[in-house]
Design a protein around this motif. Structure first.
Motif, PDB file in Angstrom:
ATOM      1  N   SER B  57       0.831  -1.202   0.000  1.00  0.00           N
ATOM      2  CA  SER B  57       0.000   0.000   0.000  1.00  0.00           C
ATOM      3  C   SER B  57       0.872   1.262   0.000  1.00  0.00           C
ATOM      4  CB  SER B  57      -0.970  -0.011   1.186  1.00  0.00           C
ATOM      5  OG  SER B  57      -0.264   0.149   2.400  1.00  0.00           O
ATOM      6  N   PHE B  58       2.156   1.113   0.286  1.00  0.00           N
ATOM      7  CA  PHE B  58       3.076   2.256   0.214  1.00  0.00           C
ATOM      8  C   PHE B  58       3.654   2.448  -1.197  1.00  0.00           C
ATOM      9  CE2 PHE B  58       3.066   1.077   4.654  1.00  0.00           C
ATOM     10  CZ  PHE B  58       2.974   2.297   5.296  1.00  0.00           C
ATOM     11  N   PHE B  59       3.435   1.472  -2.072  1.00  0.00           N
ATOM     12  CA  PHE B  59       4.013   1.535  -3.425  1.00  0.00           C
ATOM     13  C   PHE B  59       2.944   1.450  -4.502  1.00  0.00           C
ATOM     14  CE2 PHE B  59       7.234  -0.310  -0.683  1.00  0.00           C
ATOM     15  CZ  PHE B  59       8.379   0.369  -1.041  1.00  0.00           C
ATOM     16  N   LYS B 181      -3.835   9.739  -2.909  1.00  0.00           N
ATOM     17  CA  LYS B 181      -4.728   9.530  -1.774  1.00  0.00           C
ATOM     18  C   LYS B 181      -3.918   9.430  -0.497  1.00  0.00           C
ATOM     19  CE  LYS B 181      -7.413   6.877  -4.511  1.00  0.00           C
ATOM     20  NZ  LYS B 181      -7.466   5.485  -4.816  1.00  0.00           N
ATOM     21  N   LYS B 182      -4.396  10.099   0.538  1.00  0.00           N
ATOM     22  CA  LYS B 182      -3.753   9.964   1.849  1.00  0.00           C
ATOM     23  C   LYS B 182      -4.371   8.759   2.534  1.00  0.00           C
ATOM     24  CE  LYS B 182      -0.911  13.510   2.425  1.00  0.00           C
ATOM     25  NZ  LYS B 182      -0.266  13.130   1.150  1.00  0.00           N
ATOM     26  N   LEU B 183      -3.535   7.759   2.829  1.00  0.00           N
ATOM     27  CA  LEU B 183      -4.068   6.559   3.468  1.00  0.00           C
ATOM     28  C   LEU B 183      -3.719   6.554   4.950  1.00  0.00           C
ATOM     29  CD1 LEU B 183      -3.150   3.850   0.818  1.00  0.00           C
ATOM     30  CD2 LEU B 183      -5.376   4.876   1.229  1.00  0.00           C
ATOM     31  N   LYS B 186      -5.459   2.566   9.226  1.00  0.00           N
ATOM     32  CA  LYS B 186      -6.668   1.749   9.141  1.00  0.00           C
ATOM     33  C   LYS B 186      -6.974   1.406   7.675  1.00  0.00           C
ATOM     34  CE  LYS B 186     -11.517   1.569  10.383  1.00  0.00           C
ATOM     35  NZ  LYS B 186     -11.975   1.442   8.987  1.00  0.00           N
ATOM     36  N   ASP B 187      -6.824   2.383   6.765  1.00  0.00           N
ATOM     37  CA  ASP B 187      -7.043   2.126   5.335  1.00  0.00           C
ATOM     38  C   ASP B 187      -6.133   1.009   4.853  1.00  0.00           C
ATOM     39  OD1 ASP B 187      -8.901   4.127   5.122  1.00  0.00           O
ATOM     40  OD2 ASP B 187      -7.456   5.654   4.491  1.00  0.00           O
ATOM     41  N   ARG B 188      -4.867   1.099   5.262  1.00  0.00           N
ATOM     42  CA  ARG B 188      -3.887   0.107   4.804  1.00  0.00           C
ATOM     43  C   ARG B 188      -4.215  -1.278   5.354  1.00  0.00           C
ATOM     44  NH1 ARG B 188       0.093   3.291   2.525  1.00  0.00           N
ATOM     45  NH2 ARG B 188       0.301   5.344   3.463  1.00  0.00           N
ATOM     46  N   VAL B 189      -4.575  -1.326   6.651  1.00  0.00           N
ATOM     47  CA  VAL B 189      -4.939  -2.616   7.257  1.00  0.00           C
ATOM     48  C   VAL B 189      -6.173  -3.187   6.565  1.00  0.00           C
ATOM     49  CG1 VAL B 189      -5.785  -3.737   9.359  1.00  0.00           C
ATOM     50  CG2 VAL B 189      -3.868  -2.138   9.482  1.00  0.00           C
ATOM     51  N   ASP B 190      -7.161  -2.313   6.299  1.00  0.00           N
ATOM     52  CA  ASP B 190      -8.377  -2.760   5.617  1.00  0.00           C
ATOM     53  C   ASP B 190      -8.054  -3.342   4.254  1.00  0.00           C
ATOM     54  OD1 ASP B 190     -10.091  -2.156   7.584  1.00  0.00           O
ATOM     55  OD2 ASP B 190     -10.852  -0.278   6.715  1.00  0.00           O
ATOM     56  N   TYR B 191      -7.209  -2.605   3.514  1.00  0.00           N
ATOM     57  CA  TYR B 191      -6.821  -3.045   2.185  1.00  0.00           C
ATOM     58  C   TYR B 191      -6.121  -4.399   2.249  1.00  0.00           C
ATOM     59  CZ  TYR B 191      -3.767  -3.445  -1.884  1.00  0.00           C
ATOM     60  OH  TYR B 191      -3.088  -3.927  -2.969  1.00  0.00           O
ATOM     61  N   ALA B 192      -5.167  -4.530   3.198  1.00  0.00           N
ATOM     62  CA  ALA B 192      -4.392  -5.758   3.314  1.00  0.00           C
ATOM     63  C   ALA B 192      -5.287  -6.923   3.717  1.00  0.00           C
ATOM     64  CB  ALA B 192      -3.262  -5.572   4.329  1.00  0.00           C
ATOM     65  N   LYS B 193      -6.224  -6.646   4.624  1.00  0.00           N
ATOM     66  CA  LYS B 193      -7.122  -7.700   5.093  1.00  0.00           C
ATOM     67  C   LYS B 193      -7.995  -8.189   3.938  1.00  0.00           C
ATOM     68  CE  LYS B 193     -10.515  -7.031   8.129  1.00  0.00           C
ATOM     69  NZ  LYS B 193     -11.063  -6.194   9.211  1.00  0.00           N
ATOM     70  N   ARG B 194      -8.543  -7.219   3.206  1.00  0.00           N
ATOM     71  CA  ARG B 194      -9.442  -7.566   2.111  1.00  0.00           C
ATOM     72  C   ARG B 194      -8.705  -8.388   1.059  1.00  0.00           C
ATOM     73  NH1 ARG B 194     -11.173  -2.369   0.468  1.00  0.00           N
ATOM     74  NH2 ARG B 194      -9.962  -2.568  -1.431  1.00  0.00           N
ATOM     75  N   TYR B 195      -7.492  -7.937   0.749  1.00  0.00           N
ATOM     76  CA  TYR B 195      -6.712  -8.623  -0.284  1.00  0.00           C
ATOM     77  C   TYR B 195      -6.361 -10.042   0.152  1.00  0.00           C
ATOM     78  CZ  TYR B 195      -3.672  -8.962  -4.282  1.00  0.00           C
ATOM     79  OH  TYR B 195      -3.119  -9.341  -5.468  1.00  0.00           O
TER      80      TYR B 195
END
Lengths: 79, 323
Positions: B57-59, B181-183, B186-195
């Protein structure tokens, strides 16, 4: 409202298009749905992934191609 | 302490206590192995995909292209592009917009191709499955050789000056700067969890089938079944494996469990690695999608250079590892 699915013709793009059509029908949303394989437009919008969902010309985030997420994206994008 | 010990305990308990299978029988060890391996691999997948997605999510691709268009060292650039390819979530859907976006941002063609080769071939799903089924050494070998092939193949194609074989419209595309987008965390954790959930959901069945077949064949088919055709002594096995891999369209998740069975029955390791790489990096459906932006000559060159790289890797590992 005008909803476009931009994609490269891959399976996920097709699935998103189908789901969008279903959501529009089931939720009785007054919208015109189109599919376009104009990938250059995706890049012109500053994006580099496919498929892209446009609501009235603006890209909106879709979490997945499930009906629930697509519905959320369409309604959220229209606000 | 072995971090997988609780899983072994669970597998033992299920097999010998719940199912009442005698401890020293082949059936007992097959069932025990099946339960242990499938739980272990699925857990590993969930955890590692979560971690990798969080880092990813950082790249975002938008940042990647900016970075690659600035770096100016020939082979190093290709190497970096191949490394970033490991981290990128990739389905053939995004190959075309990624390609146009990179070229539009001024990333050299060869560097873009390095990225395009590495992204589908080397990723965390392959890493986990290879680690779980064959041990970490094979996983590292696969990743290192995948990145090497992507680096060299992209570099070679950069040298060949193939820009004229890219469809003209690609050079005319002008992109706007999308707002970054400023993440939040929580956004990053959500993204990682979903993926992670998405991938495990679509992959678990292959793991079960692969591990199951492996466990079964392990006990009940002759171990030298494939030695004659696909063992280290058959010179043609590697190129043949690559040719068979091209029309097959699958991802690492679908391929590796099947390959584990082939290896158990005598296919040489290098041949198996070549087969996996061909299935993921040289796929006919992906070429058809890429035809939108690349002229057939460039696709043919791409396939040949990558194919030669894969065949070379196959021979190299057959030589080093044997079987």
């Amino acid at each position: 409202m005008k909803i476009s699915v931009l994609g490269s013709g891959c399976p996920t793009c097709m699935r998103l298009h189908e789901t969008v059509k279903n959501v529009v029908k089931n939720e009785a949303i007054d919208a015109e749905v189109e599919y376009s394989d104009d990938v250059a437009r995706i890049v012109e919008l500053g994006l580099m992934h496919s498929p892209v969902l446009l609501v009235d010309g603006k890209p909106v985030d879709v979490k997945s191609t499930s009906e629930k997420d697509v519905k959320e994206a369409i309604l959220g994008g229209a606000r | 302490m072995d971090i997988f010990a609780p899983i072994q305990w669970l597998a033992d308990w299920l097999t010998y206590t719940v199912f009442h299978i005698a401890k020293t029988t082949p059936l007992g060890s097959t069932v025990d192995f099946f339960i242990y391996d499938s739980i272990k691999i699925i857990l590993l997948l969930a955890v590692i995909i979560f971690v990798v997605s969080y880092i990813r999510s950082f790249f975002p691709a938008e940042k990647t292209k900016k970075f690659l268009s600035k770096a100016k060292f020939p082979v190093v650039n290709n190497f970096l592009a191949a490394l970033i390819g490991i981290l990128t979530p990739f389905c053939s859907c995004s190959a075309v917009p990624l390609f146009i976006g990179f070229v539009e941002a001024g990333v050299p063609l060869g560097v873009t191709l390095s990225f395009l080769i590495s992204a589908p071939m080397v990723n965390e799903v392959a890493l986990v499955l290879l680690w779980g089924l064959f041990g970490w050494k094979i996983a590292v070998i696969y990743i290192v050789s995948g990145v090497t092939i992507a680096t060299i193949a992209g570099w070679v194609m950069g040298k060949l000056k193939l820009e004229k074989w890219v469809e003209e419209f690609v050079y005319k595309v002008k992109s706007v700067q999308a707002d970054e987008k400023k993440l939040t965390i929580k956004d990053r954790v959500d993204y990682a969890k979903r993926y992670a959930i998405d991938i495990v959901k679509s992959v678990w069945i292959y793991v079960i089938i692969g591990v199951g077949l492996g466990a079964l064949m392990h006990g009940y088919a002759p171990n030298d079944l494939l030695v004659k055709y696909a063992g280290p002594n058959n010179f043609f096995a590697v190129p043949l494996a690559v040719l068979i891999g091209i029309p097959l369209y699958s991802n690492a998740a679908g391929t590796i469990p099947i390959v584990s069975v082939l290896i158990a029955k005598g296919m040489a390791m290098g041949t198996a690695l070549a087969f996996m790489m061909a299935v993921t990096a040289l796929s006919l459906p992906e070429f058809i999608i890429l035809k939108k932006v690349l002229k057939p000559k460039l696709i043919a060159t791409y396939a040949s250079v990558v194919g030669v790289g894969i065949i070379f890797t196959g021979y190299l590992f057959n030589l080093i590892i044997g079987h």
